[in-house]
Design a protein around this motif. Structure first.
Motif, PDB file in Angstrom:
ATOM      1  N   ILE A 296      -5.869   0.201   0.385  1.00  0.00           N
ATOM      2  CA  ILE A 296      -5.419   0.951  -0.797  1.00  0.00           C
ATOM      3  C   ILE A 296      -6.569   1.754  -1.380  1.00  0.00           C
ATOM      4  CG2 ILE A 296      -4.554   0.695  -3.158  1.00  0.00           C
ATOM      5  CD1 ILE A 296      -2.987  -1.747  -2.187  1.00  0.00           C
TER       6      ILE A 296
ATOM      7  N   VAL B 244       1.706   2.794  -3.508  1.00  0.00           N
ATOM      8  CA  VAL B 244       0.608   3.124  -4.417  1.00  0.00           C
ATOM      9  C   VAL B 244       0.373   4.631  -4.527  1.00  0.00           C
ATOM     10  CG1 VAL B 244      -1.860   2.826  -4.871  1.00  0.00           C
ATOM     11  CG2 VAL B 244      -0.486   0.882  -4.133  1.00  0.00           C
ATOM     12  N   PRO B 245       0.321   5.406  -3.425  1.00  0.00           N
ATOM     13  CA  PRO B 245       0.153   6.860  -3.587  1.00  0.00           C
ATOM     14  C   PRO B 245       1.273   7.504  -4.389  1.00  0.00           C
ATOM     15  CG  PRO B 245      -0.254   6.205  -1.318  1.00  0.00           C
ATOM     16  CD  PRO B 245       0.305   5.011  -2.004  1.00  0.00           C
TER      17      PRO B 245
ATOM     18  N   ALA C  53      -5.201   5.445  -0.721  1.00  0.00           N
ATOM     19  CA  ALA C  53      -4.192   5.732  -1.744  1.00  0.00           C
ATOM     20  C   ALA C  53      -4.418   7.080  -2.414  1.00  0.00           C
ATOM     21  CB  ALA C  53      -4.162   4.613  -2.783  1.00  0.00           C
TER      22      ALA C  53
ATOM     23  N   ALA D 163       0.810  -1.223   0.000  1.00  0.00           N
ATOM     24  CA  ALA D 163       0.000   0.000   0.000  1.00  0.00           C
ATOM     25  C   ALA D 163       0.841   1.270   0.000  1.00  0.00           C
ATOM     26  CB  ALA D 163      -0.942  -0.005   1.209  1.00  0.00           C
TER      27      ALA D 163
ATOM     28  N   THR E 260      -1.992  10.879  -2.125  1.00  0.00           N
ATOM     29  CA  THR E 260      -1.253  11.549  -3.206  1.00  0.00           C
ATOM     30  C   THR E 260      -1.094  13.045  -2.976  1.00  0.00           C
ATOM     31  OG1 THR E 260      -3.289  11.930  -4.491  1.00  0.00           O
ATOM     32  CG2 THR E 260      -2.115   9.871  -4.889  1.00  0.00           C
TER      33      THR E 260
END
Length: 325
Positions: free
Chosen positions: A194, A114-115, A198, A111, A202
Motif C-alpha cells: 500500500i 486504497v487508491p 497506493a 490494497a 490514484t
C-alpha cells in the motif's frame, strides 16, 4: 437524483461511436500519411514485445522435456507431461500456490480500495498547491526500488530499534517481531504494498474523475445531495468502468507476486508464508538448475492467469461495464 440517474443512463449511448478504421487500401494510405509519426513511435514498442514477450514463448517447450544444458532445448529428451506430474505431486507446489493466492487476496481486499479512497479525498481538495504537494509525496515511494523500501520497512519494524515497536513500548505493549512472525509478516507485506503503490494508483482514478460532467454535481446539489451523496451517486459511478478494468488487470496478477518485494522482505523464519511462485522459480530454476520443472510451473501459472482474466472480463461485461475487450 432523478436527473443524475437519467444523465448517467444516457452517458454510455452519448459517447463517441466506435472509431471506424480505414476499410480499404486507400484508407490505409490516408491513415499512414496522417498518423505516420504515431505509427513510427509504435515500432520500438512492437520490437520490445516481439523480443521479450513472444520470442521466449518458444522456450515453453522445455516444460515437456528433460532439459540439459549440454544438449540444448531441441536435443534434450522429450518426457511429455512428466514435469507436470512431478509438479502436482510435490508438497512444495501446493504450499507456494496457497501462499501466492493468499497474498494476492490480501492485496485485493486491503490494497485495491486504497487508491480509490485516496483519489476521492484528493479530488475534494480545493487548494491546488496543497493537492499537488500531497500527490508528489504519495508518488515518491513508487519510484524507489524494493531493496531500498524493504530496508526501510525492516528498520521501521525492528523489535529493538524500530519506531513502530518504540511506540508500542510507550503504550505498554511487548515488542512484536513483525518480520519473523508468520502471523505479522503478511501484514507487513500488504502494508508495504500500500505504501509503495497506493499513491501512484490514484493517477488513473483522478483522470477518470476529471472527465465527469460538472453539471452532474450541480444537479445533485440542486436535488439536495450533500457531499457524501454526490460521491456515492456521481463520482463512484463515473469511475466505475476504470475500477472494472483495473480489477480485471489485478485478477490477471493473482498467480504472480512481485519477486523483488518478496525477496527483499523474506527470511528463513517466515518461508512457510512468504515462499511464492516467483521466489520458488528463482531458487529451484536458476539456482537449482531445474529448468524444465520450473518452466512447467511458469506455464501452469500463465494458463491459470489467462483463465482468470477471461472469466473476470466476461463477468464485468455481463454486469454492463466495458472490459478489456
Amino acid at each position: 437524483m432523478d436527473q443524475i440517474a437519467e444523465r448517467l443512463a444516457k452517458a454510455p449511448t452519448e459517447e463517441a461511436a466506435p472509431h471506424a478504421g480505414p476499410g480499404n487500401k486507400a484508407g490505409w494510405r490516408r491513415s499512414w500519411r496522417r498518423d505516420k509519426t504515431l505509427y513510427l513511435l509504435l515500432v520500438p514498442v512492437a520490437i520490445y514485445f516481439l523480443l521479450f514477450k513472444y520470442a521466449p514463448l518458444f522456450g515453453e517447450v522445455m516444460a515437456f522435456k528433460n532439459y540439459r544444458l549440454s544438449e540444448g532445448i531441441w536435443n534434450s529428451p522429450w518426457v511429455g507431461l512428466e514435469q507436470f506430474r512431478k509438479l502436482f505431486t510435490s508438497r512444495d507446489f501446493w504450499q507456494i500456490l496457497r501462499n501466492t493466492l493468499l497474498l494476492n487476496v490480501y492485496n485485493l481486499v486491503f490494497a485495491f480500495p486504497v487508491p480509490i479512497a485516496l483519489a476521492l479525498m484528493l479530488n475534494e481538495l480545493r487548494k491546488e498547491w496543497y493537492k499537488r504537494l500531497l500527490q508528489n509525496l504519495l508518488y515518491i515511494p513508487h519510484f524507489m526500488s524494493w531493496i531500498v523500501l524493504g530496508s526501510i520497512v525492516i528498520a521501521l519494524l525492528s523489535p529493538s530499534t524500530g519506531i513502530v515497536n518504540a511506540l508500542l513500548k510507550l503504550l505498554g505493549f511487548e515488542p512484536i517481531y513483525f518480520m519473523a512472525s508468520p502471523v505479522w509478516w503478511p501484514v507487513a507485506f500488504v502494508g508495504s504494498s500500500i505504501w509503495r503503490e497506493a499513491g501512484f494508483g490514484t493517477i488513473l482514478y483522478l483522470a477518470a474523475m476529471s472527465s465527469i460532467d460538472p453539471h452532474l454535481y450541480e444537479a445533485a446539489a440542486m436535488d439536495g445531495a450533500r457531499k457524501w451523496r454526490q460521491i456515492w451517486h456521481v463520482t463512484l459511478p463515473g469511475i466505475r468502468s476504470t475500477m472494472a478494468i483495473l480489477l480485471v488487470l489485478q485478477m490477471g496478477r493473482m498467480m504472480d507476486v512481485g519477486f523483488e518485494q518478496i525477496y527483499a522482505l523474506q527470511n528463513s523464519a517466515v518461508t512457510g508464508v512468504s515462499e511464492v511462485i516467483s521466489t520458488y522459480v528463482y531458487k529451484r530454476g536458476i539456482v537449482g538448475l531445474q529448468y524444465s520443472y520450473t518452466t512447467a510451473l511458469g506455464l501452469f501459472q500463465s494458463v491459470v492467469s489467462l483463465i482468470l482474466v477471461v472469466t473476470v472480463n466476461r463477468l464485468i461485461r455481463a454486469m454492463g461495464e466495458r472490459g478489456l475487450w
